[in-house]
Design a protein around this motif. Structure first.
Motif, PDB file in Angstrom:
ATOM      1  N   PHE A 184      -4.056 -31.599  20.237  1.00 43.37           N
ATOM      2  CA  PHE A 184      -3.060 -31.314  21.283  1.00 43.37           C
ATOM      3  C   PHE A 184      -1.654 -31.437  20.703  1.00 43.37           C
ATOM      4  CE2 PHE A 184      -0.172 -33.023  24.544  1.00 43.37           C
ATOM      5  CZ  PHE A 184      -0.186 -31.978  25.458  1.00 43.37           C
ATOM      6  N   ALA A 185      -1.488 -32.524  19.925  1.00 45.95           N
ATOM      7  CA  ALA A 185      -0.142 -32.743  19.375  1.00 45.95           C
ATOM      8  C   ALA A 185       0.227 -31.692  18.332  1.00 45.95           C
ATOM      9  CB  ALA A 185      -0.095 -34.144  18.756  1.00 45.95           C
ATOM     10  N   ASN A 186      -0.748 -31.174  17.636  1.00 46.34           N
ATOM     11  CA  ASN A 186      -0.505 -30.214  16.565  1.00 46.34           C
ATOM     12  C   ASN A 186      -0.552 -28.748  17.048  1.00 46.34           C
ATOM     13  OD1 ASN A 186      -0.233 -32.311  14.714  1.00 46.34           O
ATOM     14  ND2 ASN A 186      -2.421 -32.318  14.228  1.00 46.34           N
ATOM     15  N   SER A 187      -0.787 -28.547  18.320  1.00 47.79           N
ATOM     16  CA  SER A 187      -0.907 -27.166  18.840  1.00 47.79           C
ATOM     17  C   SER A 187       0.457 -26.467  18.918  1.00 47.79           C
ATOM     18  CB  SER A 187      -1.566 -27.193  20.210  1.00 47.79           C
ATOM     19  OG  SER A 187      -0.783 -27.938  21.123  1.00 47.79           O
ATOM     20  N   GLY A 188       1.533 -27.216  18.717  1.00 43.27           N
ATOM     21  CA  GLY A 188       2.876 -26.618  18.767  1.00 43.27           C
ATOM     22  C   GLY A 188       3.157 -26.033  20.142  1.00 43.27           C
ATOM     23  N   LYS A 189       3.682 -24.773  20.097  1.00 46.69           N
ATOM     24  CA  LYS A 189       4.004 -24.119  21.371  1.00 46.69           C
ATOM     25  C   LYS A 189       2.899 -23.204  21.850  1.00 46.69           C
ATOM     26  CE  LYS A 189       8.996 -24.294  20.846  1.00 46.69           C
ATOM     27  NZ  LYS A 189      10.282 -23.521  20.884  1.00 46.69           N
ATOM     28  N   ASP A 190       1.721 -23.359  21.170  1.00 44.36           N
ATOM     29  CA  ASP A 190       0.545 -22.561  21.590  1.00 44.36           C
ATOM     30  C   ASP A 190      -0.053 -23.236  22.800  1.00 44.36           C
ATOM     31  OD1 ASP A 190      -1.770 -21.157  21.882  1.00 44.36           O
ATOM     32  OD2 ASP A 190      -2.353 -21.234  19.759  1.00 44.36           O
ATOM     33  N   LEU A 191       0.376 -22.737  23.965  1.00 48.73           N
ATOM     34  CA  LEU A 191      -0.077 -23.379  25.216  1.00 48.73           C
ATOM     35  C   LEU A 191      -1.598 -23.290  25.381  1.00 48.73           C
ATOM     36  CD1 LEU A 191       2.760 -22.274  27.661  1.00 48.73           C
ATOM     37  CD2 LEU A 191       2.385 -24.530  26.691  1.00 48.73           C
ATOM     38  N   GLY A 192      -2.212 -22.218  24.994  1.00 46.30           N
ATOM     39  CA  GLY A 192      -3.677 -22.063  25.158  1.00 46.30           C
ATOM     40  C   GLY A 192      -4.439 -23.071  24.347  1.00 46.30           C
ATOM     41  N   LYS A 193      -3.978 -23.243  23.103  1.00 51.59           N
ATOM     42  CA  LYS A 193      -4.640 -24.211  22.243  1.00 51.59           C
ATOM     43  C   LYS A 193      -4.408 -25.639  22.744  1.00 51.59           C
ATOM     44  CE  LYS A 193      -5.112 -25.343  17.366  1.00 51.59           C
ATOM     45  NZ  LYS A 193      -4.626 -25.084  15.991  1.00 51.59           N
ATOM     46  N   ALA A 194      -3.156 -25.887  23.204  1.00 57.32           N
ATOM     47  CA  ALA A 194      -2.842 -27.222  23.721  1.00 57.32           C
ATOM     48  C   ALA A 194      -3.642 -27.517  24.973  1.00 57.32           C
ATOM     49  CB  ALA A 194      -1.363 -27.327  24.009  1.00 57.32           C
ATOM     50  N   ALA A 195      -3.765 -26.497  25.853  1.00 59.42           N
ATOM     51  CA  ALA A 195      -4.521 -26.694  27.109  1.00 59.42           C
ATOM     52  C   ALA A 195      -5.990 -26.985  26.819  1.00 59.42           C
ATOM     53  CB  ALA A 195      -4.375 -25.472  27.999  1.00 59.42           C
ATOM     54  N   GLU A 196      -6.542 -26.290  25.845  1.00 57.10           N
ATOM     55  CA  GLU A 196      -7.962 -26.474  25.495  1.00 57.10           C
ATOM     56  C   GLU A 196      -8.192 -27.901  24.995  1.00 57.10           C
ATOM     57  OE1 GLU A 196     -11.339 -24.626  22.469  1.00 57.10           O
ATOM     58  OE2 GLU A 196      -9.417 -23.592  22.713  1.00 57.10           O
ATOM     59  N   ALA A 197      -7.269 -28.383  24.157  1.00 55.73           N
ATOM     60  CA  ALA A 197      -7.418 -29.748  23.644  1.00 55.73           C
ATOM     61  C   ALA A 197      -7.261 -30.783  24.744  1.00 55.73           C
ATOM     62  CB  ALA A 197      -6.377 -29.977  22.543  1.00 55.73           C
ATOM     63  N   LEU A 198      -6.312 -30.533  25.665  1.00 57.56           N
ATOM     64  CA  LEU A 198      -6.064 -31.464  26.762  1.00 57.56           C
ATOM     65  C   LEU A 198      -7.260 -31.541  27.707  1.00 57.56           C
ATOM     66  CD1 LEU A 198      -4.035 -33.404  28.022  1.00 57.56           C
ATOM     67  CD2 LEU A 198      -3.098 -31.477  29.340  1.00 57.56           C
ATOM     68  N   VAL A 199      -7.858 -30.358  27.958  1.00 55.26           N
ATOM     69  CA  VAL A 199      -9.064 -30.318  28.840  1.00 55.26           C
ATOM     70  C   VAL A 199     -10.208 -31.096  28.204  1.00 55.26           C
ATOM     71  CG1 VAL A 199     -10.841 -28.790  29.787  1.00 55.26           C
ATOM     72  CG2 VAL A 199      -8.438 -28.189  30.019  1.00 55.26           C
ATOM     73  N   ALA A 200     -10.351 -30.959  26.888  1.00 55.65           N
ATOM     74  CA  ALA A 200     -11.446 -31.659  26.195  1.00 55.65           C
ATOM     75  C   ALA A 200     -11.290 -33.173  26.341  1.00 55.65           C
ATOM     76  CB  ALA A 200     -11.446 -31.260  24.723  1.00 55.65           C
ATOM     77  N   VAL A 201     -10.015 -33.637  26.194  1.00 54.86           N
ATOM     78  CA  VAL A 201      -9.794 -35.083  26.339  1.00 54.86           C
ATOM     79  C   VAL A 201     -10.026 -35.523  27.774  1.00 54.86           C
ATOM     80  CG1 VAL A 201      -8.086 -36.929  26.120  1.00 54.86           C
ATOM     81  CG2 VAL A 201      -8.162 -35.106  24.426  1.00 54.86           C
ATOM     82  N   LYS A 202      -9.591 -34.705  28.702  1.00 52.92           N
ATOM     83  CA  LYS A 202      -9.738 -35.035  30.134  1.00 52.92           C
ATOM     84  C   LYS A 202     -11.207 -35.103  30.521  1.00 52.92           C
ATOM     85  CE  LYS A 202      -7.582 -36.057  33.924  1.00 52.92           C
ATOM     86  NZ  LYS A 202      -6.828 -37.305  34.002  1.00 52.92           N
ATOM     87  N   LEU A 203     -12.021 -34.239  29.915  1.00 49.71           N
ATOM     88  CA  LEU A 203     -13.469 -34.270  30.204  1.00 49.71           C
ATOM     89  C   LEU A 203     -14.088 -35.609  29.761  1.00 49.71           C
ATOM     90  CD1 LEU A 203     -14.634 -30.645  29.295  1.00 49.71           C
ATOM     91  CD2 LEU A 203     -14.634 -31.719  31.547  1.00 49.71           C
TER      92      LEU A 203
END
Length: 576
Positions: A522-541
């Motif tokens: 998530f932290a390394n996804s930069g401004k790639d919102l799709g990649k950041a969202a995917e990582a955030l969802v994984a942690v939230k799960l």
């Protein structure tokens, strides 16, 4: 005439007659004629009265006026006158009859007096005619032989009777008959011998009986007592000392019986069960003996002794019943210490109780004396019941540690593992405290090892799940299931070598490695919102599917969002 010289008297009268006839017509004396007639009449009367004056009945006086001489003189003169022949024949018959009767009478007097009585008769032979001496001597010898044979026969019978007296009832009957004969025939010598031998034997029995009682061998004492009773029944009327020995030995036996009865009433204080078992055997033997040996004086055991024995046996029964009630209470509560106490008591008195139960159901002298103990729990029953409880505990422990119910409901899981703890604890307590009173090992260790094996299996499944590269929802459900059960197991059971906490900690680290990895993505996804969202969802799960970690994960998420906001600004967070 006064000296039985009948021939001389007859010749004298004949000579006087001749002189008178020769002097006829020369000298005639009326006085001489009268005197001659007087002599003739006197001599005739003497001949006629001889049988009445001499009956030869007193043999001891034969030497004073020997029958031999009188008969010889009568025989010598018998040819002169029939009256002499008649007197001779009559007196000879009387002599033969009285002498023979005197010999026969010897056989009727006491045996010890016969030899003495025969001596004067044998001595009197020389005072009777020669023609009678031979047959009477033979008669005397026959009587002597008969006396000797009878004495030997009685001696053999007495010796045989004394030797075989203890063997059978017939021998005692024979002894009684002999004693009676000895008394009737005044056979004092034989009576004294019998008395001495029997009293000596009974005194030996008395000593041996007391020794048997001192050694607590009641049966041996009763066997001796039975012989004493047989002697009492058979010959006590002829041997007075027997009754005294009987009374003494009976009193000793009754005292021993009363001591045995008292032991049964006090078994709660006795350490060695053999003492109580022996006391019961002795008591039963005495009661049966008394029932069989009723005497003319009443029962062998007095009524008061029987009544006291009944009381003592009821005290013994109360002790058994109290222990049985204590057992039921201890079994109901599974109070192991109390179970050990009551089972130990039941084990200690197992043989005694079995015998009491056995005799209470049998017909006989003991049936009315033995109290009913059929409802008392036996040692076998106690062991069987406890074994069933052990089997039930093992069955409770031999279950799968994970079920749908324990997975879905935390309270059920807690109750399940709490009950497992109680079961294994109780089983281990039984194993530790009852192993010396149970026939087979409880082997609680086996059940514990089985639980440890199952817990280790859960731990392995937990680590295997946590070690997967990714955890989807299904895998998270498995992780949560293994994690929660292993935590509950360790909380309630905490068995050595399972290393539950270490396994939980390791699995937790592995899960958080994945959480950290997602946070880094998530932290390394930069401004790639799709990649950041995917990582955030994984942690939230992770937070949603692993509620035990949700607080920590959510903290990590908040920290990641905070850094991202600081780096990219608020709009980035809103767009995300």
């Amino acid at each position: 005439m006064n000296n039985d010289n009948f021939t001389e008297a007859e010749e004298g009268i004949e000579n006087i007659g001749k002189v008178q006839r020769e002097l006829t017509g020369i000298i005639t004396s009326q006085e001489i004629i009268n005197k001659t007639n007087e002599l003739r009449e006197k001599l005739d009367n003497l001949a006629r009265n001889l049988p009445n004056q001499n009956d030869f009945s007193n043999i001891d006086k034969y030497f004073e006026r020997p029958p031999r001489d009188l008969l010889a003189k009568l025989k010598q003169v018998s040819a002169r006158s029939p009256q002499y022949q008649q007197a001779y024949t009559t007196l000879l018959g009387k002599l033969r009859q009285n002498f023979s009767l005197a010999i026969d009478e010897v056989g009727k007097i006491p045996m010890k007096q016969r030899s003495a009585k025969l001596r004067p008769i044998n001595h009197a032979l020389c005072f009777i005619p020669d023609e009678l001496q031979a047959p009477f001597k033979a008669h005397i010898e026959e009587m002597t032989t008969s006396i000797k044979n009878e004495e030997q026969e009685y001696k053999r019978d007495l010796d045989s009777s004394l030797k075989c007296a203890d063997d059978n009832e017939h021998a005692f009957m024979k002894m009684s008959k002999l004693a009676e004969q000895f008394k009737e025939k005044n056979m004092d010598e034989f009576s004294e011998k019998m008395n001495e031998e029997i009293l000596r034997r009974l005194q030996m029995y008395q000593t041996n009986l007391q020794s048997s009682l001192d050694e607590n061998d009641m049966q041996a004492a009763l066997d001796i007592m039975e012989k004493i009773i047989q002697y009492k029944r058979s010959v006590s009327e002829f041997i007075p000392g027997i009754k005294g020995i009987y009374e003494t030995t009976r009193k000793s036996t009754i005292k021993s019986f009363e001591r045995c009865s008292k032991v049964l009433a006090e078994i709660s204080k006795i350490e060695k069960p053999e003492i109580g078992e022996k006391a019961l055997s002795n008591t039963i033997a005495c009661v049966n003996f008394s029932h069989k040996q009723d005497t003319t004086d009443g029962k062998f055991l007095p009524e008061i002794a029987m009544q006291n024995c009944t009381k003592d046996l009821k005290i013994m029964r109360d002790y058994f019943e109290e222990n049985s009630r204590n057992y039921q209470d201890a079994l109901k509560e599974m109070a192991v210490d109390n179970l050990h106490t009551v089972i130990s008591i039941s084990k200690k008195w197992e043989k005694l109780l079995d015998r009491v139960k056995d005799f209470s159901m049998k017909d006989g002298a003991m049936k009315s004396l033995i109290p009913d103990v059929q409802n008392v729990a036996t040692h076998a029953t106690m062991v069987s019941d406890v074994s069933k409880e052990i089997k039930s505990l093992k069955a409770q422990l031999n279950v799968e540690l994970i079920s749908d119910e324990t997975t879905k409901f935390e309270t059920k899981r807690e109750e399940f593992f709490s009950q497992l703890k109680k079961s294994i604890s109780k089983l281990k307590e039984i194993d530790a405290k009852l192993q010396d009173v149970l026939p087979t090992p409880v082997n609680a260790k086996e059940s514990q090892e089985n639980l440890k094996m199952k817990a280790k299996k859960i731990g392995k499944q937990l680590l295997d799940t946590a070690s997967k590269p990714e955890l989807n929802q299904v895998e998270c459900d498995h992780f949560r299931k293994y994690y929660e059960h292993l935590i509950a197991f360790d909380k309630h059971l905490s068995l050595p070598d399972v290393e539950a906490q270490s396994t939980v900690d390791t699995s937790t680290v592995k899960v958080f490695e994945k959480v950290t990895s997602c946070c880094k993505e998530f932290a390394n996804s930069g401004k790639d919102l799709g990649k950041a969202a995917e990582a955030l969802v994984a942690v939230k799960l992770f937070a949603e599917n692993l509620p035990m970690f949700d607080s920590q994960i959510n903290t990590d998420i908040d920290e990641a969002l905070k850094k991202s906001k600081e780096k990219h600004g608020p709009k980035y967070i809103t767009d995300l």
